[in-house]
Scaffold this motif. Structure first.
Motif, PDB file in Angstrom:
ATOM      1  N   ALA A 141       9.184 -15.368   9.346  1.00 46.70           N
ATOM      2  CA  ALA A 141       8.154 -15.154   8.323  1.00 46.70           C
ATOM      3  C   ALA A 141       7.661 -13.704   8.375  1.00 46.70           C
ATOM      4  O   ALA A 141       7.805 -13.042   9.405  1.00 46.70           O
ATOM      5  CB  ALA A 141       7.004 -16.118   8.581  1.00 46.70           C
ATOM      6  N   PRO A 142       7.053 -13.222   7.264  1.00 44.77           N
ATOM      7  CA  PRO A 142       6.654 -11.811   7.186  1.00 44.77           C
ATOM      8  C   PRO A 142       5.801 -11.322   8.371  1.00 44.77           C
ATOM      9  O   PRO A 142       6.003 -10.216   8.851  1.00 44.77           O
ATOM     10  CB  PRO A 142       5.862 -11.742   5.879  1.00 44.77           C
ATOM     11  N   GLU A 143       4.871 -12.148   8.873  1.00 44.17           N
ATOM     12  CA  GLU A 143       4.003 -11.688   9.975  1.00 44.17           C
ATOM     13  C   GLU A 143       4.833 -11.412  11.218  1.00 44.17           C
ATOM     14  O   GLU A 143       4.620 -10.430  11.930  1.00 44.17           O
ATOM     15  CB  GLU A 143       2.927 -12.730  10.364  1.00 44.17           C
ATOM     16  N   THR A 144       5.814 -12.290  11.496  1.00 43.35           N
ATOM     17  CA  THR A 144       6.654 -12.121  12.688  1.00 43.35           C
ATOM     18  C   THR A 144       7.537 -10.888  12.534  1.00 43.35           C
ATOM     19  O   THR A 144       7.714 -10.108  13.472  1.00 43.35           O
ATOM     20  CB  THR A 144       7.550 -13.379  12.869  1.00 43.35           C
TER      21      THR A 144
ATOM     22  N   ASP B  36       7.071  -8.080   0.679  1.00 41.16           N
ATOM     23  CA  ASP B  36       7.200  -8.217   2.139  1.00 41.16           C
ATOM     24  C   ASP B  36       8.641  -8.048   2.610  1.00 41.16           C
ATOM     25  O   ASP B  36       8.989  -8.483   3.705  1.00 41.16           O
ATOM     26  CB  ASP B  36       6.716  -9.614   2.573  1.00 41.16           C
ATOM     27  N   HIS B  37       9.509  -7.466   1.790  1.00 38.68           N
ATOM     28  CA  HIS B  37      10.921  -7.359   2.218  1.00 38.68           C
ATOM     29  C   HIS B  37      11.013  -6.543   3.512  1.00 38.68           C
ATOM     30  O   HIS B  37      10.363  -5.499   3.644  1.00 38.68           O
ATOM     31  CB  HIS B  37      11.748  -6.691   1.114  1.00 38.68           C
TER      32      HIS B  37
ATOM     33  N   LEU C 197      13.253  -4.550   4.754  1.00 37.31           N
ATOM     34  CA  LEU C 197      13.787  -3.181   4.715  1.00 37.31           C
ATOM     35  C   LEU C 197      13.253  -2.378   3.533  1.00 37.31           C
ATOM     36  O   LEU C 197      12.993  -1.186   3.658  1.00 37.31           O
ATOM     37  CB  LEU C 197      15.324  -3.207   4.655  1.00 37.31           C
ATOM     38  N   ASN C 198      13.121  -3.026   2.381  1.00 35.44           N
ATOM     39  CA  ASN C 198      12.712  -2.311   1.164  1.00 35.44           C
ATOM     40  C   ASN C 198      11.531  -3.025   0.502  1.00 35.44           C
ATOM     41  O   ASN C 198      11.692  -3.614  -0.565  1.00 35.44           O
ATOM     42  CB  ASN C 198      13.873  -2.261   0.154  1.00 35.44           C
ATOM     43  N   PRO C 199      10.348  -2.993   1.113  1.00 36.16           N
ATOM     44  CA  PRO C 199       9.221  -3.665   0.458  1.00 36.16           C
ATOM     45  C   PRO C 199       8.903  -2.999  -0.880  1.00 36.16           C
ATOM     46  O   PRO C 199       8.881  -1.779  -0.970  1.00 36.16           O
ATOM     47  CB  PRO C 199       8.074  -3.465   1.464  1.00 36.16           C
ATOM     48  N   MET C 200       8.716  -3.802  -1.927  1.00 38.84           N
ATOM     49  CA  MET C 200       8.532  -3.262  -3.271  1.00 38.84           C
ATOM     50  C   MET C 200       7.062  -3.362  -3.677  1.00 38.84           C
ATOM     51  O   MET C 200       6.522  -4.459  -3.822  1.00 38.84           O
ATOM     52  CB  MET C 200       9.430  -4.017  -4.256  1.00 38.84           C
ATOM     53  N   HIS C 201       6.429  -2.209  -3.891  1.00 34.06           N
ATOM     54  CA  HIS C 201       4.986  -2.186  -4.163  1.00 34.06           C
ATOM     55  C   HIS C 201       4.637  -1.690  -5.559  1.00 34.06           C
ATOM     56  O   HIS C 201       3.473  -1.462  -5.860  1.00 34.06           O
ATOM     57  CB  HIS C 201       4.281  -1.317  -3.112  1.00 34.06           C
ATOM     58  N   ASP C 202       5.646  -1.488  -6.403  1.00 33.55           N
ATOM     59  CA  ASP C 202       5.363  -0.981  -7.751  1.00 33.55           C
ATOM     60  C   ASP C 202       6.331  -1.672  -8.711  1.00 33.55           C
ATOM     61  O   ASP C 202       7.558  -1.591  -8.535  1.00 33.55           O
ATOM     62  CB  ASP C 202       5.589   0.549  -7.764  1.00 33.55           C
ATOM     63  N   ALA C 203       5.791  -2.355  -9.729  1.00 28.25           N
ATOM     64  CA  ALA C 203       6.658  -3.069 -10.677  1.00 28.25           C
ATOM     65  C   ALA C 203       7.133  -2.165 -11.806  1.00 28.25           C
ATOM     66  O   ALA C 203       8.020  -2.539 -12.572  1.00 28.25           O
ATOM     67  CB  ALA C 203       5.913  -4.262 -11.265  1.00 28.25           C
ATOM     68  N   ASN C 204       6.547  -0.968 -11.918  1.00 25.17           N
ATOM     69  CA  ASN C 204       6.895  -0.073 -13.029  1.00 25.17           C
ATOM     70  C   ASN C 204       8.143   0.738 -12.658  1.00 25.17           C
ATOM     71  O   ASN C 204       8.086   1.696 -11.883  1.00 25.17           O
ATOM     72  CB  ASN C 204       5.714   0.852 -13.320  1.00 25.17           C
ATOM     73  N   LEU C 205       9.274   0.324 -13.225  1.00 23.50           N
ATOM     74  CA  LEU C 205      10.544   0.903 -12.789  1.00 23.50           C
ATOM     75  C   LEU C 205      10.740   2.334 -13.267  1.00 23.50           C
ATOM     76  O   LEU C 205      11.493   3.093 -12.655  1.00 23.50           O
ATOM     77  CB  LEU C 205      11.711   0.029 -13.270  1.00 23.50           C
TER      78      LEU C 205
END
Ligand SMILES: Nc1ncnc2c1ncn2[C@@H]1O[C@H](COP(=O)(O)OP(=O)(O)OP(=O)(O)O)[C@@H](O)[C@H]1O
Ligand SMILES: O=C(O)[C@@H](O)C(=O)CO
Length: 426
Positions: free
Chosen positions: A321-324, A145-146, A148-156
């Motif tokens: 919070a992320p929703e806001t 939920d970042h 600016l840079n939401p991270m959706h993949d753990a495989n670097l």
């Protein structure tokens, strides 16, 4: 001043995190804000961390800024340059870790680069190329939920491949556990096969010691504070540090003055720290929509602080919070809302300093960058550690006089971080 280790950090909190790690592991370190003006007198140090604000800018701008910093560091003797990225690999598919890593490698004559964001002290570990944040894979952690840079993949390996023209491969834990010789051989084999970046697993500090030893023999590496620890320990073991690593005593001299906290980080950790701060200090929650609408919310915040600050520290926060955050971004766009709020929080920070604040805590990397830039602080000495990854910083060459700052990475610090920080800043 000849330096042994150079680093370019993609944000200012990350820079102070790394500078803290290098100091703790025996290197006298200074953190500069950008490339310092030649007139700035810097102390004699083993390592320089150049803070840039390039994590979330277009890749071509990031490359230009990072390669200028690299030239400056090389001219001052750095034989190894670490590109300090976030331990949660914050970036987008168009993001900057791949392009900057490649540009730094090209500037140093080409070759494969070791990459690892592992930082076990803060729970960031990499196994089979997958980044874990505490017990969660990156894509299930709060980083999904970042703002600016939401991270959706753990495989670097996948993430970095999407940002790179060259091939990216893995050096797995089995190789790393076998020691520097095996890692070096694997790196050379990958390089001979045309691979340009190798994501390395690391779970324990001993893995990072192995990686640091191998990386130190190459001109460039990319990683977070864990790799910094490995590089610093390898340098100390090599016998090339003659100073004994003593930190400058200036870093702990008190500055007095008023104190304040400004927060723009929307991380889960910062939101909790703000809740806890509310029990002991006045906290003003800014209205983000009003901040975007014009200057009135800023004026109101400064007046609110003016009425209270002589009595003790105050907290001013845009954090939500992320929703806001998601709602605001759907109305105004991700970048536009982020930048407008950073501008607002930086103006508030500068106004607080103009009103006598000399001890300032800022939460959030982008937020810190905007505030430090507006305050035009040229560099920092590294003081004692408040929490893992967050030291007390003392300004060097600051036009407003000496200040103490703490630049808190969004995800770092315990729930009483703000009170703990101020308790160490005198
Ligand atoms: N209420 C809000 N709505 C939308 N965006 C916000 C809000 N409050 C702050 N922001 C923006 O969110 C971003 C937070 O990024 P920042 O780097 O400061 O924190 P962080 O990512 O938690 O910290 P770090 O990078 O150190 O991990 C900034 O651009 C900030 O302006
Ligand atoms: O590595 C981290 O997590 C931090 O130093 C950071 O980069 C904060 O933005």
């Amino acid at each position: 001043m000849a330096i042994l280790l150079g680093s370019i950090a993609d944000d200012y909190t990350g820079a102070s995190d790394l500078a803290n790690t290098l100091t703790k592991n025996g290197l006298r370190t200074v953190q500069t804000v950008g490339i310092p003006d030649p007139s700035l007198a810097l102390p004699d140090v083993d390592a320089v961390v150049v803070s840039l604000k390039i994590r979330s800018v277009p890749a071509s701008d990031a490359v230009t800024a990072a390669t200028s910093a690299e030239r400056w560091l090389r001219q001052r003797g750095a034989s190894h340059v670490l590109y300090k990225i976030c331990s949660t690999f914050d970036s987008t598919d168009a993001g900057n870790i791949g392009p900057v890593t490649k540009a730094l490698s090209d500037a140093a004559g080409g070759g494969i680069v070791l990459v690892t964001p592992a930082f076990p002290e803060t729970g960031r570990t990499v196994y089979l190329g997958h980044l874990f944040v505490g017990g969660q894979p990156l894509n299930e952690s709060p980083l999904k939920d970042h703002p600016l840079n939401p991270m959706h993949d753990a495989n670097l390996v996948r993430v970095l491949t999407r940002q790179s023209h060259g091939a990216v491969e893995l050096i797995d834990l089995t190789a790393i556990a076998a020691g520097p010789g095996v890692v070096k051989a694997r790196l050379e084999a990958l390089s001979a096969a045309g691979v340009t970046a190798a994501v390395a697993d690391a779970i324990f500090e001993r893995d990072l010691e192995t990686l640091g030893e191998v990386a130190l023999e190459t001109p460039v590496s990319t990683g977070a504070s864990g790799l910094g620890l490995g590089l610093a320990r390898a340098l100390v073991r090599s016998g090339r540090i003659s100073s004994g690593g003593a930190a400058p005593t200036d870093a702990i001299r008190p500055v007095g003055g008023l104190s304040a906290i400004v927060a723009g980080s929307c991380s889960k950790a910062t939101l909790r720290q703000l809740e806890v701060a509310e029990r002991s200090m006045p906290v003003l929650r800014l209205d983000p929509e009003r901040l975007l609408a014009g200057p009135d919310e800023i004026t109101a915040a400064i007046s609110w602080a003016g009425d209270r600050i002589a009595a003790g520290p105050v907290v001013i926060a845009a954090s939500a919070a992320p929703e806001t955050v998601a709602r605001l971004q759907s109305l105004y766009g991700r970048e536009a809302s982020g930048q407008a709020i950073e501008t607002a929080t930086s103006i508030i920070a500068a106004e607080l300093v103009a009103r006598g604040v000399q001890r300032l805590v800022v939460a959030g990397g982008e937020t810190s960058g905007a505030a430090v830039d507006r305050l035009a602080i040229p560099a920092f000495l590294i003081g004692p550690e408040i929490a893992a990854g967050v030291p007390v910083l003392r300004t060097v060459g600051n036009a407003q006089g000496d200040m103490l700052l703490a630049l808190k990475s969004g995800n770092f610090g315990g729930e009483d971080f703000f009170a703990a920080a101020l308790a160490m800043m005198h």
